[in-house]
Scaffold this motif. Structure first.
Motif, mmCIF file in Angstrom:
data_model
loop_
_atom_site.group_PDB
_atom_site.id
_atom_site.type_symbol
_atom_site.label_atom_id
_atom_site.label_comp_id
_atom_site.label_asym_id
_atom_site.label_seq_id
_atom_site.Cartn_x
_atom_site.Cartn_y
_atom_site.Cartn_z
ATOM 1 N N PHE A 1 8.779 12.872 -26.248
ATOM 2 C CA PHE A 1 8.686 13.891 -27.290
ATOM 3 C C PHE A 1 7.338 14.607 -27.201
ATOM 4 C CE2 PHE A 1 11.676 10.737 -28.880
ATOM 5 C CZ PHE A 1 12.732 11.540 -29.270
ATOM 6 N N PRO A 2 7.337 15.929 -27.044
ATOM 7 C CA PRO A 2 6.060 16.653 -26.995
ATOM 8 C C PRO A 2 5.249 16.409 -28.264
ATOM 9 C CG PRO A 2 7.882 18.076 -26.333
ATOM 10 C CD PRO A 2 8.500 16.826 -26.894
ATOM 11 N N LYS A 3 3.968 16.207 -28.078
ATOM 12 C CA LYS A 3 3.102 15.925 -29.229
ATOM 13 C C LYS A 3 1.724 16.528 -28.998
ATOM 14 C CE LYS A 3 1.444 11.390 -27.607
ATOM 15 N NZ LYS A 3 2.404 11.082 -26.535
ATOM 16 N N PRO A 4 0.994 16.799 -30.081
ATOM 17 C CA PRO A 4 -0.398 17.227 -29.954
ATOM 18 C C PRO A 4 -1.267 16.041 -29.565
ATOM 19 C CG PRO A 4 0.194 17.008 -32.258
ATOM 20 C CD PRO A 4 1.448 16.776 -31.484
ATOM 21 N N CYS A 5 -2.429 16.310 -29.007
ATOM 22 C CA CYS A 5 -3.267 15.224 -28.495
ATOM 23 C C CYS A 5 -3.816 14.337 -29.593
ATOM 24 C CB CYS A 5 -4.400 15.784 -27.649
ATOM 25 S SG CYS A 5 -5.599 16.800 -28.541
ATOM 26 N N TYR A 6 -3.848 14.817 -30.844
ATOM 27 C CA TYR A 6 -4.364 13.947 -31.903
ATOM 28 C C TYR A 6 -3.465 12.733 -32.134
ATOM 29 C CZ TYR A 6 -1.198 15.469 -35.732
ATOM 30 O OH TYR A 6 -0.108 15.695 -36.551
ATOM 31 N N LEU A 7 -2.222 12.789 -31.628
ATOM 32 C CA LEU A 7 -1.291 11.672 -31.777
ATOM 33 C C LEU A 7 -1.298 10.745 -30.568
ATOM 34 C CD1 LEU A 7 1.736 13.526 -33.418
ATOM 35 C CD2 LEU A 7 0.207 11.875 -34.506
ATOM 36 N N PHE A 8 -2.175 10.988 -29.609
ATOM 37 C CA PHE A 8 -2.296 10.078 -28.478
ATOM 38 C C PHE A 8 -2.897 8.749 -28.936
ATOM 39 C CE2 PHE A 8 -5.226 8.183 -25.401
ATOM 40 C CZ PHE A 8 -4.328 7.833 -24.390
ATOM 41 N N ALA A 9 -2.414 7.655 -28.335
ATOM 42 C CA ALA A 9 -2.972 6.339 -28.656
ATOM 43 C C ALA A 9 -2.910 5.440 -27.434
ATOM 44 C CB ALA A 9 -2.226 5.689 -29.814
ATOM 45 N N LEU A 10 -3.879 4.552 -27.360
ATOM 46 C CA LEU A 10 -3.968 3.540 -26.309
ATOM 47 C C LEU A 10 -4.620 2.309 -26.891
ATOM 48 C CD1 LEU A 10 -5.346 4.034 -22.709
ATOM 49 C CD2 LEU A 10 -6.405 2.345 -24.223
ATOM 50 N N VAL A 11 -4.102 1.141 -26.546
ATOM 51 C CA VAL A 11 -4.702 -0.125 -26.957
ATOM 52 C C VAL A 11 -4.660 -1.075 -25.771
ATOM 53 C CG1 VAL A 11 -4.485 -2.176 -28.430
ATOM 54 C CG2 VAL A 11 -4.114 0.100 -29.400
ATOM 55 N N GLY A 12 -5.769 -1.757 -25.516
ATOM 56 C CA GLY A 12 -5.805 -2.800 -24.500
ATOM 57 C C GLY A 12 -6.639 -3.950 -25.002
ATOM 58 N N GLY A 13 -6.093 -5.168 -24.961
ATOM 59 C CA GLY A 13 -6.867 -6.296 -25.447
ATOM 60 C C GLY A 13 -6.098 -7.594 -25.388
ATOM 61 N N ASP A 14 -6.767 -8.637 -25.829
ATOM 62 C CA ASP A 14 -6.150 -9.968 -25.892
ATOM 63 C C ASP A 14 -5.677 -10.179 -27.319
ATOM 64 O OD1 ASP A 14 -5.325 -12.537 -25.545
ATOM 65 O OD2 ASP A 14 -7.321 -13.397 -25.225
ATOM 66 N N LEU A 15 -4.411 -9.880 -27.561
ATOM 67 C CA LEU A 15 -3.870 -9.868 -28.914
ATOM 68 C C LEU A 15 -2.631 -10.751 -29.000
ATOM 69 C CD1 LEU A 15 -4.108 -6.009 -29.413
ATOM 70 C CD2 LEU A 15 -5.589 -7.701 -30.507
ATOM 71 N N ALA A 16 -2.445 -11.330 -30.187
ATOM 72 C CA ALA A 16 -1.208 -12.056 -30.483
ATOM 73 C C ALA A 16 -0.180 -11.061 -31.008
ATOM 74 C CB ALA A 16 -1.474 -13.150 -31.505
ATOM 75 N N VAL A 17 1.085 -11.476 -31.053
ATOM 76 C CA VAL A 17 2.121 -10.543 -31.454
ATOM 77 C C VAL A 17 3.224 -11.258 -32.217
ATOM 78 C CG1 VAL A 17 3.406 -10.796 -29.279
ATOM 79 C CG2 VAL A 17 3.678 -8.699 -30.638
ATOM 80 N N ILE A 18 3.800 -10.581 -33.213
ATOM 81 C CA ILE A 18 5.074 -11.008 -33.795
ATOM 82 C C ILE A 18 6.094 -9.929 -33.472
ATOM 83 C CG2 ILE A 18 3.901 -12.295 -35.637
ATOM 84 C CD1 ILE A 18 5.001 -10.123 -37.583
ATOM 85 N N LYS A 19 7.320 -10.344 -33.220
ATOM 86 C CA LYS A 19 8.352 -9.399 -32.792
ATOM 87 C C LYS A 19 9.586 -9.502 -33.674
ATOM 88 C CE LYS A 19 6.913 -9.166 -27.946
ATOM 89 N NZ LYS A 19 7.338 -9.235 -26.530
ATOM 90 N N ASP A 20 10.284 -8.391 -33.759
ATOM 91 C CA ASP A 20 11.551 -8.330 -34.480
ATOM 92 C C ASP A 20 12.333 -7.170 -33.872
ATOM 93 O OD1 ASP A 20 13.574 -8.637 -36.404
ATOM 94 O OD2 ASP A 20 12.138 -9.119 -37.985
ATOM 95 N N ASP A 21 13.444 -6.835 -34.464
ATOM 96 C CA ASP A 21 14.201 -5.688 -33.970
ATOM 97 C C ASP A 21 14.913 -5.023 -35.137
ATOM 98 O OD1 ASP A 21 17.037 -6.810 -34.183
ATOM 99 O OD2 ASP A 21 16.087 -8.287 -32.875
#
Length: 880
Positions: free
Chosen positions: A187-207
């Motif tokens: 989906f085309p978006k403006p650059c203010y909506l860009f995001a990046l994350v990199g790290g050692d993180l825990a996660v919870i998941k669902d659907d």
């Protein structure tokens, strides 16, 4: 850091971009201070722009690395110029072309927390409003929409989790224990909506399965060991997704939806497409660490950022002047969601309390601006209550004005017509005009005129003819840059109360658009109601149908009658607030003239009647029993304000109420004892809220029995809400128990930064002479950090905005303290430094001595060079 005078940007000067960027390929190599960003941009001239002009890309503190490439070939040095603030291609091709640029970043050194930075062990981004230009050179404006593909590379041990916008495409291992991940957002978006994350993180998941049957993977990433605290946020997310399908017909559109919680964040959260980044205070919760208010905040903010997927992301704003188009509309949507999840009248009261405590003073002070401003110098300073909360009220008025069905048709038309576009307020309102058949040109004044309208009502009763008339006049006060105002469209929901407490049959009147609604369109109106048997009590602006200051000279008897009988619960509460406000304003004047605080037995009786009611709604009873705030009273008094007199008046009334209805308070408190395991549902939260209000009124009297009651509740509490309400009550009394409780709290929660924020804030709000020294001391506490916005907001912001008597000390020490902090913080994080200056929004209403000292502190800040654009802009406006 920027040292130049911030340049004025004007809505009237808007022009389309000269170039468009169709696709963006980013290759981000996360490597500490040697982080590299390779940006491959597919550009073309914009047919709506100027032809034959240079390409100028925005930058902010950027370092170009290597030689740029044009269509794969190295550029000659004479063909371009690169500075920290711009990249210029002097003679770009006349047709589509590809430009490749490489920048080198040091995320750990980015204390502004804008662009790419480090939060704890994680790399993360914040690009709204103009943070993307701190990552790579770009056309950093909302009306340039691009399709992004992002490749992230990092050391696997340092950053095993690699996230970006959109859907995951590819991942794999690399030499040297490194790995990569590729993400694509279709989906085309403006650059203010860009995001990046990199790290050692825990996660919870669902659907989640959408209404059309699509499967969506959900994930919330948090620090290790805090996974269980994200469960409520996940539940709130799923409820938000379902509600948006049902209430607005909006279905989620990607295969995944990710949330990441970080501890260092300038804002509450950010709605980046498919990858929301949150301040961890709006994700993490457990009964031991979070209050009911925290749970409600998580529910609201999770919903707000998710709802942005359509109102902000799929349809974004053409320029930053249209910020309310995404923010005001999305606040309205999250408020509607919260009201559906909880109690509509109670949540409406809560929303209006917030509006009046922050936005009304903003509208009445030097920082006043329209919901859509026509000029700005620093866009970060327009993420305000006017844009957000007043913007939401304008949407709610629109719905009231055209009706529920037409409003839904207008929203559907807006989504269908402008999906994938960067839109304007005019385009938005045009959808509702078309869907409803209403002429909404005058309604647009709500977006262009600043100030809170005053609606002055004079009533007339003719017993001989049974005619009741209301003369209604509207007035919009002058605000900075706007002296002459035009009449607004103001929808007033209303009723007339008979002596039996029920609404009188209104009959028919040509100027009443439909039963129960008056619409003001000119400066003056008269509305008559004939054939009545008795003078009614008017109930105007029900459910706060318009964000106005209503002025009507009702008697105390009328107000207290309405407080008990009005069929609109909001106006029951409002009548009680009006009765108490009138008394407190008079009391503050008496105190300034050497008198004593005033009491009113009927106010205490009205509170007791609500507390003792068999069909009591606990959450409403709590709101009904809370006195108007010191900010409310400051706004009502308006000029020559003495914060000490206001505090004394308010404290005196609380003491009088406590003394008069102590048996009712004790019975209420005892009957609301902890009933087992904690749940954050609305009913249970209402019970704890009322118990806390009762305890506060008991303790304010200062009796040893009440203090012992609070001490026992603190010690025995099985949840943070009860513990904090006890500590809050104890914080208001100068007693040894208070310091013991504060010490115990710090020891219990020494390893819980978000909990200690509450501890900092409570101490900062103690209305005693020694609090400023206490705050200075707490700035040296091991848990406090000037690098963390949450810590600063809780302690410094808690003092400056949450402690009117001590911030506004007659010796000016509070102002000088805040000036010192702002000047220290400005070079490191100008956005947070500027937000602290909101404490000065009402400085011109103070009495002469305090006003002079506040001005002195502001001028001291203004004299410093260099100042950031953020701080310079606000100080200049404050002093204008």
């Amino acid at each position: 850091m920027r040292s130049e005078e911030p340049r004025a940007v004007r809505l009237a000067d808007y022009r389309a971009p000269d170039f468009l960027i169709d696709t963006v390929h980013l290759d981000v190599n996360l490597a500490g201070p040697e982080t590299l960003v390779v940006s491959r941009l597919r550009l073309r001239p914009n047919p709506a722009g100027r032809a034959g002009v240079p390409l100028v890309l925005d930058g902010d503190a950027l370092r170009l690395s290597g030689t740029p490439l044009l269509d794969g070939a190295e550029l000659d040095a004479a063909s371009y110029a690169a500075t920290p603030t711009a990249f210029t291609l002097h003679e770009p091709p006349a047709d589509a072309f590809e430009l490749t640029l490489t920048t080198k970043l040091d995320p750990a050194a980015n204390t502004q927390l804008m662009g790419l930075y480090r939060s704890g062990s994680a790399y993360c981004t914040q690009c709204e409003a103009e943070g993307f230009r701190r990552i790579t050179y770009f056309l950093d404006r909302p009306d340039v929409l691009s399709v992004y593909t992002v490749r992230i590379e990092a050391d696997r041990a340092e950053a095993p989790v690699l996230l970006a916008n959109g859907n995951p495409v590819e991942s794999g291992d690399l030499d040297g224990n490194r790995h990569f991940a590729v993400w694509h957002d279709p989906f085309p978006k403006p650059c203010y909506l860009f995001a990046l994350v990199g790290g050692d993180l825990a996660v919870i998941k669902d659907d989640f399965r959408t209404a059309s049957g699509r499967h969506v993977d959900l994930a919330i990433y948090v620090e290790h060991g805090k996974e269980e605290r994200a469960a409520y946020a996940m539940d709130a997310l799923k409820r938000s997704m379902r509600w948006d399908e049902q209430a607005f017909g909006r279905e989620y559109d990607l295969d995944v939806f990710n949330i990441v919680a970080v501890s260092d964040f300038n804002m509450g959260a950010m709605e980046n497409k498919g990858l929301n980044v949150f301040n961890d205070k709006y994700v993490l919760a457990s009964s031991e660490t979070a209050t009911d208010a925290d749970y409600a905040g998580i529910e609201s903010v999770i919903a707000h950022e998710y709802f942005h997927n359509w109102t902000g992301n799929r349809i974004t704003c053409r320029d930053w002047f249209q910020l309310c188009l995404k923010e005001g509309l999305t606040v309205f949507r999250d408020q509607e969601f919260t009201q559906d999840m909880r109690s509509r009248p109670v949540e409406r009261i809560s929303d209006v309390r917030g509006l009046r405590s922050v936005q009304f003073p903003e509208d009445a002070g030097p920082f006043a601006h329209p919901v859509r401003p026509d000029t700005y110098r620093e866009i970060n300073n327009f993420y305000t209550a006017t844009v957000y909360e007043k913007g939401a009220e304008v949407i709610r008025m629109l719905k009231t004005l055209i009706g529920v069905d037409a409003f839904r048709r207008g929203m559907d038309l807006y989504f269908a017509r402008h999906d994938g576009e960067a839109a304007t307020i005019e385009q938005f309102i045009a959808c509702f005009a078309e869907a409803s058949g209403h002429d909404l040109k005058q309604f647009l004044l709500w977006y262009s005129q600043a100030g809170t309208p005053e609606v002055i009502v004079t009533e007339h009763w003719d017993a001989s003819s049974g005619t009741y008339a209301l003369d209604i006049r509207q007035h919009i006060p002058a605000t900075p840059g706007q002296t002459d105002k035009k009449p607004m469209v103001i929808p007033l929901a209303f009723g007339l109360l008979g002596s039996d407490g029920n609404d009188v049959d209104l009959g028919s009147d040509g100027r009443v658009k439909r039963e129960g609604l008056i619409v003001l369109t000119s400066g003056e109106h008269r509305f008559e109601f004939r054939g009545l048997k008795e003078r009614p009590v008017p109930s105007l602006n029900r459910n706060f149908s318009s964000p106005i200051q209503l002025k009507i000279d009702l008697s105390d008897n009328d107000l207290l009658f309405a407080a008990r009988h009005d069929g609109d619960q909001f106006n029951c509460w409002q009548a009680m607030q009006s009765a108490m406000t009138r008394l407190l304003v008079t009391s503050a004047k008496e105190i300034r003239e050497g008198g004593k605080p005033l009491g009113e037995p009927r106010i205490a009786e009205a509170i007791a009647s609500v507390l003792n009611a068999n069909d009591r709604d606990d959450a409403f009873a709590a709101q009904f029993s809370i006195l108007p705030t010191e900010t409310d009273l400051t706004r009502e008094i308006g000029t020559n304000v003495d914060p000490d007199a206001i505090y004394a008046a308010r404290r005196g009334l609380k003491e009088a109420i406590s003394a008069q209805i102590q048996p009712s308070l004790l019975a209420c408190y005892s009957g609301l004892a902890d009933q087992g395991s904690y749940t954050p549902d609305a009913k249970s939260a209402g019970r704890r809220s009322l118990r806390g209000v009762a305890l506060d009124l008991l303790v304010v009297g200062g009796g040893d029995e009440a203090i012992a009651l609070a001490e026992r509740q603190y010690a025995d509490a099985t949840n943070m809400t009860d513990r904090m309400s006890a500590l809050a009550s104890l914080s208001q009394v100068d007693h040894p128990v208070r310091e013991r409780a504060f010490s115990d709290f710090a020891e219990r929660f020494a390893n819980e930064p978000l909990v200690l924020d509450k501890w900092f804030a409570l101490q900062a709000a103690i209305p005693e002479r020694g609090t400023l020294d206490r705050v200075r001391g707490l700035m040296n506490h091991p848990a406090f950090s000037m690098g963390n916005p949450n810590r600063i907001r809780s302690l410094v912001g808690g003092f400056a905005s949450g402690n009117p008597t001590q911030f506004n000390r007659p010796d000016g020490a509070g102002y000088e303290f805040l000036a010192d902090v702002v000047l220290e913080l400005d070079p490191k994080n100008p956005q947070v430094a500027a937000r602290l200056l909101g404490a000065f929004r009402s400085w011109k209403t103070l009495e002469n001595g305090r006003r002079a000292l506040a001005e002195q502190a502001l001028r001291r800040i203004n004299a410093v060079s260099p100042l950031s654009a953020d701080v310079s802009d606000l100080v200049t406006r404050a002093l204008a």
